[in-house]
Structures are given as C-alpha cells and as structure tokens.
Design an enzyme around this catalytic site. Structure first.
Site, PDB file in Angstrom:
ATOM      1  N   GLU A 296       2.085   0.100 -18.964  1.00 13.94           N
ATOM      2  CA  GLU A 296       2.577  -1.119 -18.316  1.00 13.94           C
ATOM      3  C   GLU A 296       2.314  -2.339 -19.209  1.00 13.94           C
ATOM      4  O   GLU A 296       3.202  -3.143 -19.456  1.00 13.94           O
ATOM      5  CB  GLU A 296       1.844  -1.262 -16.973  1.00 13.94           C
TER       6      GLU A 296
ATOM      7  N   ASN B  84       0.843  -1.204   0.000  1.00 16.81           N
ATOM      8  CA  ASN B  84       0.000   0.000   0.000  1.00 16.81           C
ATOM      9  C   ASN B  84       0.882   1.260   0.000  1.00 16.81           C
ATOM     10  O   ASN B  84       2.106   1.173  -0.144  1.00 16.81           O
ATOM     11  CB  ASN B  84      -0.954  -0.025   1.202  1.00 16.81           C
TER      12      ASN B  84
ATOM     13  N   HIS C 213      46.360  11.518  -7.825  1.00 21.35           N
ATOM     14  CA  HIS C 213      45.920  10.652  -8.926  1.00 21.35           C
ATOM     15  C   HIS C 213      47.041  10.550  -9.969  1.00 21.35           C
ATOM     16  O   HIS C 213      47.391   9.451 -10.418  1.00 21.35           O
ATOM     17  CB  HIS C 213      44.669  11.232  -9.597  1.00 21.35           C
TER      18      HIS C 213
ATOM     19  N   HIS D 244      -8.742  -4.583 -10.784  1.00 21.74           N
ATOM     20  CA  HIS D 244      -7.710  -4.535  -9.741  1.00 21.74           C
ATOM     21  C   HIS D 244      -8.042  -3.510  -8.668  1.00 21.74           C
ATOM     22  O   HIS D 244      -7.925  -3.772  -7.478  1.00 21.74           O
ATOM     23  CB  HIS D 244      -6.343  -4.166 -10.339  1.00 21.74           C
TER      24      HIS D 244
ATOM     25  N   GLU E 169      42.719  18.226 -13.857  1.00 26.84           N
ATOM     26  CA  GLU E 169      41.648  18.261 -12.858  1.00 26.84           C
ATOM     27  C   GLU E 169      42.155  18.672 -11.476  1.00 26.84           C
ATOM     28  O   GLU E 169      41.386  18.688 -10.521  1.00 26.84           O
ATOM     29  CB  GLU E 169      40.955  16.889 -12.795  1.00 26.84           C
TER      30      GLU E 169
END
Lengths: 433, 433
Positions: free
Chosen positions: B327, B214, B420, B262, B415
């Site tokens: 759907e 629900n 790095h 449904h 960067e």
C-alpha cells in the site's frame, strides 16, 4: 405483445418505474454451489479442476490434454474463411486504435509549497479471459476483452474455456491468435474463475479476470472480486432507441431485434414522438420475427421485455432514458447532438440514422463490453484502464515539509495517532535545529 | 520480535513467500449475518434500520432523530480548535488540487474511414460515504473520501455513521462541512450500506459507496458491489520502507510505527543493505514503543507482522517489493528515482528522506485510500474516476458504414446472429440502391 406506453397516458409514471426497476437478472441460487467449487479448487488445485471438468463438461483433461497449444490458434487463423479473417483483422485494428487513445499519461509536477507530486500508470502482469462454450463463444467478444489488455501492456493473457468435445470454435481461436492470447486452458465454469484467481499447480494466478459467462461464472467472478480485479457484474443485454418518424421502420425494427435475439432476457425499448411510426415499427418487428432464424428467442425477449413508448417531443424522452441508464442508446434522428447533450447515463451511444448498434458490437472500435441493468449510472465499458493501475507519488524536501508538516502533526494529534505525528515532527525538529 | 530475514540466508525464498502470502485479513464468518441484514433492510426499509440501530448501537432513531442537520457541520467547523481548522483547510485545499488533475477529458475524433468516435465522462449523481463510529472516525478519511466526489461533480454526498451516544466527533463534522457533505444519517454497520445501495423510505439510494469500516461494513460493501459501485475491498494497512544506512534510525522507526499503531493486523517491513542500521532501527522501535501512547497496539502489530530484511544492495529489494505490492512504499535514500523506476506494484510511493508516509495521510494531496493486501497488483487508490463513468459514442454516415459495415455483417453471420447482420445490411442496401 411488447409493452405500449404513452407519456401522456394515465398511470405512466408507475408503469415506467416498474420498467426501470424490473430485474431481468437470473436469480438462480448458485452462490452456495459456487462457494463450494471455489473452496474445492483452492484446496485441491488441479485435481479439483480435473474432477469438475469431468463432471460438468464430460471431458477428461488428463487423457486429452489440459491446454490448446497456442500454435493451434495460428493454424485456425490460416484455416478460417478469408472474408471472416479479413473482418476480424479490420475489427482488431480498429479496436486497438480506439483503445490506444485510452492509455493514461503519467503526471508529475512541483507545487507552490515545493512538494513534488504525481502519478504513474502500469499494466497488470496477467489477465484471464473467460470464453463461454458452445453458442456463446463469440470471436468478437474475445477481441473486445483481449485487445484492451494487450494495448495496456499485459504480458500474460490467459484464456479459459470449457471444451466438452475437446475443440473450440475455430473463429474464436483465430481471434485469439490476432489478439495475442498466450495460454489457453480447457477449463470452464466457476472452477475456471477459481483457478484464475487463486492459481493451481498448473495454472498461475492472474490479476484481472474479464469475459462473459453464465450465472455460475458471473457469481464466481463476484465472489473472487477483491482477490483479483474483475471487469463488471453483467446482466442481460439491452437497447434503447430514440427515433423520430423519418426513419425506415424496418431499420429500427432490425435494431430492436438485434438485441432481442441475444437472449429471452434481453430488452429492447423504442421511444418515438410519432404514434403512426410506432405502429409501423411494431408491424415490421412482427414481419421480421417471422423470417428470422433466431426468431423464437427474439420473440420471447420482445414480448416479455420489449416496450414502445410514445412521447410528445423526443426531448421528453431524455430524462426517461437517463433513468434507464441503458447499455446501448441509439439516437436515430438527423441531428442527434442536441439529444446526446442531454444524456448523462448510458454505456455507449449510437448517433444518427446510419449508426446501428451492431456496428459497435463488431468493428467500430469502442468496446462492446458495457454496463447493463442500469449500471451505466456508476460504471463504464471495458477499457485499457481495467488492465492498468495507478501509483501516486510524493517527494518533499526540508522546506516543503516545513511548509505543510505542522498541519499533518496537528491532524495526527487530533486523531489520536502519535506515531503518525512523530514521524513528521522528527523531520521538522531537524530543520529547526 | 519482528521477523528478521537475510536475502543471502538459507530458506529465504520460502520465508519470503510465506510473508507475501500471509493473510492478515479477518476471516470472521460475517457473510451470512450480513446477507440477513441486507435482506431485512430491502424488505422492511426504515423499520429495519430503526430496529437494527436500536440493537447494535443502542440508539433510538425515532426518539432522537435520524439525521444530523447539515447546519451542525457548520457549527462544528466554527467550534473546533483554530489550528486544527486551519490544518483541515490546508489539507482540503491540497487534496482538491491534486484530484482536480485527475479529471478526465472528453474525446472525439473522426478517423480515416469517416467514423466519428469518442468518449464522454460524467459524474455519478450520488455517493455514500461511510464513517466508522468511535476511535476510527477520522476527519482525514472524510476529506479523502468526500473531496474526490465533490471534484468529480457529484451532487449528493451522503454520510452514514453510527452514533451510539447520538453525537459524532466534532472534527469529523467540521471536515464534512469543508468537504461539502449534503446529508448525514445516524446509521452504521451493514444496515447503512444496505440502505445506501437499495434505498429506504427515508434514504434515497446512491450510485457509489466508499469509506472504511469494520468487517461487517466491508462484507456488506462486497455483497452490494454490482448494485452500486464501491471503492475497494480493503484490508489492514501496511508500509514497506527501503532505507540505506544514512538515515536516522529514529526517523525510520517512527515511520514503521506509524503503520503499526493503526491496528494489531497492520504490517511494517524494512528493507536495508546495512545490517548495523537494521539493528539500530530495531532498537529505536523498542525505545519508541516504550513511550508511545498507542504502544500496546503498535507492539502487537510489530511483533506479529513486522519484518526487517537485509539485502546486499537496495536494488535487490525492488523485485521483492513488487511481490509484496505494498500500500505504502518509502524509498529513504538521497536519490530515490532509480529505485522508483523499478517499482511496478505499489499504492503510493514516498520518495527521499524527508517524505514520511504520514504526510500523505493528511496534507500532501494524493489520496490515502489505497489498495492493501497485494491489491496494488491490479487496483489503484481512490480517485475522481471512482465517482465518474465514461460513455463511448459513435457516428457513421453512409460512406463510413459502406467502409466498415460489410465486415460487421460477416462477423455477425459467423456468430449466428442474423438480426445483428440485418441491422447493418439494410443500411448498406440503401446505399447500393
């Protein structure tokens, strides 16, 4: 000092559990503010974007322009340093090649009951790519986020970025040119995510939103999840290195620091079976921190979140690594495969002594957008699949529905759904008449 | 009366846009209450579950038992009607066979630069399956949610369901036996989702949570997304039928009603090129509504959300269907393939006159858990992939890092990430020395 643990030490289990469960994610209470921004953009559209961009970025969209024309990306591409341009081109080519192999194939077959079944994949129509402003605007991130969308077949690739000064990093624009970005808007923050999800008068909505951002952007993505697809809920970057004593301590120290330099909340963890090597790495980290331009940030991360863990045998580290489910895992040994075979949960694995994690951040090909914060237990790095979706299909003839229809009728009746049962039963009745 | 539209009529575009954008999803303000419940379960664990289950379900967990022993599922399997048992077995077998074909293959290759690359898939360790109490506890849903997890290789499959009277639907228990559920807890609502996501003293946390529920359950899943994986944000069920005048109006009416029954918020839409057929279907729906046990519910849905749309040619319907991204899509014509080839956005497609949507709800094999509310634009039905994740991997040797490493160094420097760059550069230096 980073945490030092020994698997054989007393209290190891508790200390390791604490490491596993430590939340390094910002707990700022931005959810309420983000809800307000999203509501404002949904009701007021472009006027909200103009007002919020004025307030947060000090930038007047109406006066200075909402977009960066795509032609400017071509100009940036021409203008940047030739070595950097070549590096971006190599990266883009290798990223595209890796992601091409992710493209799923359609399927279709007919089974013994005569049912034709299968699945067909299609790209989404539009993707939004968030690019943070300032320091964190990385051309590598743009390539990693946009190229999978392009490879998937997405037609509209929309970049959103705050431009407090009106301009964007030229290397990012060059990367946008290489990756095939089709629109660029000078809008950032939660308001950019709201505009991408719901659309405004100027900006058409997209289907999927990806890209890194601050806590506001991350929360906004979480809130619009379901209205659109999103890449993931992301946290600080992390690396686990499993290394024997035969490595150069300076190499492993550099690898640990390559995560630590991202952010004070990043995490670097070393597992080793050699206590002297552990000491040597700790000393090398200290030496490198002293000369690193990003040393202040990296030191905060290393001292607050770093750890060196001694294990009797490297194999013993592997169940612990699985508990951590790290974003990045280096296996720095001569024969990494047996260790790799014991890994179930990790975002990306870097095998052997010559595979530093940073090579995967840039040019190797696999995506650098990876699950953090133990989410590798249940999620994957960004891929072409994030920009595609699957339609299943089914085709029955009279014989096939005769074969499997009665079971559907029985189940529908048991579930108290008579119209479901009837829609099958009417077709069975025709057959029997 | 349902909406009647004609593509050639005045005002069609506006009326259709309204249909596309109508939100049929409950807008209950449960988010705040759900946040409170999740916080309570996180801080108080089992005590919170006991208190909330007492309050919401009137069930005393401590007095009557927290779990349903797995042996009871075997007993239920033996006890149910033999025809229903055989139907569930057939369904399970066909669902497993379809989902087996979704299992992704590992990959690995070495490229021209000498880089070894690839990806490896693993299952998550534990999945939680929510089963609503009362009317909406469907054995078919349990099969559709649990079997993909089982096929993926998930070891722990945990079912959560509220049992106000202490018992669960016997057909659901039988399905749990067939599907291989390993734990069953008598806990429902948002508190069940919180327990699955964060764990309590008694209940170990899971990695992925699936299953219908629900508004409280749906909101709780949305709130824990990121802590765990979830299947999707789900809304009311819907069907679009594209039919020519050669169909039996009673068949198509039954198909439309199989969605309408449904829930009052469900939606059924017919596109046809035959106005007389449209009238005949409308009349057949009225006739069937008069005798259907679920007629009251179905009539509410049909009158509030149903639509019959006339198009000059069925091909003209296809761009409109894509806008709806339904759907379920039935293509009830003799030669459905040309129409199917025009579909980009749909959850599942049912081809030809002998393929009612309901056959896919039960026994055909593809999953019936499908994206609703236009989410087929960016998401897919439930699959084995929802219970698996991918680890990318990478291995370089000295030649490979020599080939691609310099580009990584250039990008890292651009960067502003020197650690790095260093972690790659140190390995290049060795090579050059």
């Amino acid at each position: 000092m980073p945490l030092r643990l020994d698997v054989a030490g007393t209290g190891f289990a508790e200390a390791f559990e604490q490491l596993v469960n430590a939340r390094r994610e910002a707990d700022e209470d931005v959810a309420q503010a983000v809800r307000g921004i999203i509501a404002q953009v949904r009701t007021q559209g472009d006027a909200a974007l103009a007002a919020l961009t004025g307030r947060f970025d000090g930038f007047d969209l109406d006066a200075h322009g909402w977009t960066i024309p795509v032609e400017q990306t071509a100009a940036a591409y021409e203008a940047i340093d030739a070595d950097l341009r070549a590096a971006l081109e190599l990266a883009a080519e290798r990223i595209a090649a890796y992601h091409e192999k992710q493209k799923p194939g359609d399927s279709g077959w007919t089974d013994a009951a005569g049912v034709r079944l299968g699945a067909r994949w299609n790209a989404v129509e539009a993707a939004g790519i968030y690019v943070p402003g300032g320091l964190a605007a990385y051309p590598s991130s743009l390539l990693m986020n946009a190229i999978p969308a392009k490879v998937a077949g997405v037609e509209r690739i929309v970049m959103m970025s705050p431009t407090p000064g009106g301009q964007l990093n030229q290397a990012v624009l060059a990367a946008a040119h290489i990756a095939g970005v089709t629109e660029i808007w000078r809008v950032g923050g939660a308001q950019a995510i709201a505009a991408l999800a719901y659309g405004t008068g100027r900006i058409a909505p997209v289907d999927v939103i990806v890209g890194p951002g601050n806590a506001w952007v991350a929360e906004a993505k979480r809130q619009v999840y379901g209205v659109v697809g999103i890449d993931m809920v992301a946290g600080p970057s992390e690396i686990v290195v499993v290394a024997d004593g035969q490595n150069d301590p300076d190499w492993i120290a550099a690898d640990l620091l390559s995560q630590a330099e991202h952010d004070p909340t990043s995490q670097s963890i070393l597992f080793t079976d050699d206590a002297a090597f552990a000491d040597a790495v700790a000393a090398a980290v200290e030496r490198q921190l002293g000369v690193l331009a990003t040393g202040a940030r990296a030191r905060q991360s290393w001292e607050a979140n770093g750890a060196i863990i001694h294990v009797a045998r490297l194999e013993d580290a592997m169940p612990l690594v699985d508990r951590l489910a790290p974003e990045h895992l280096e296996l720095a040994v001569d024969e990494p495969q047996p260790l790799f075979d014991r890994v179930r949960h990790a975002g990306s694995v870097f095998l052997g002594r010559m595979t530093p994690e940073a090579i995967g951040d840039y040019v190797a090909g696999p995506n650098h957008v990876l699950p953090t914060g133990r989410r590798a237990r249940f999620s994957s790095g960004l891929s072409v699949l994030d920009f595609m979706k699957r339609t299943s299909f089914l085709q029955l003839d009279a014989d096939a529905i005769g074969a499997i229809g009665p079971a559907a009728v029985a189940m529908a009746r048991a579930e108290g759904l008579p119209a479901h049962a009837a829609s099958v039963a009417v077709r069975l009745a025709r057959q029997e008449s």
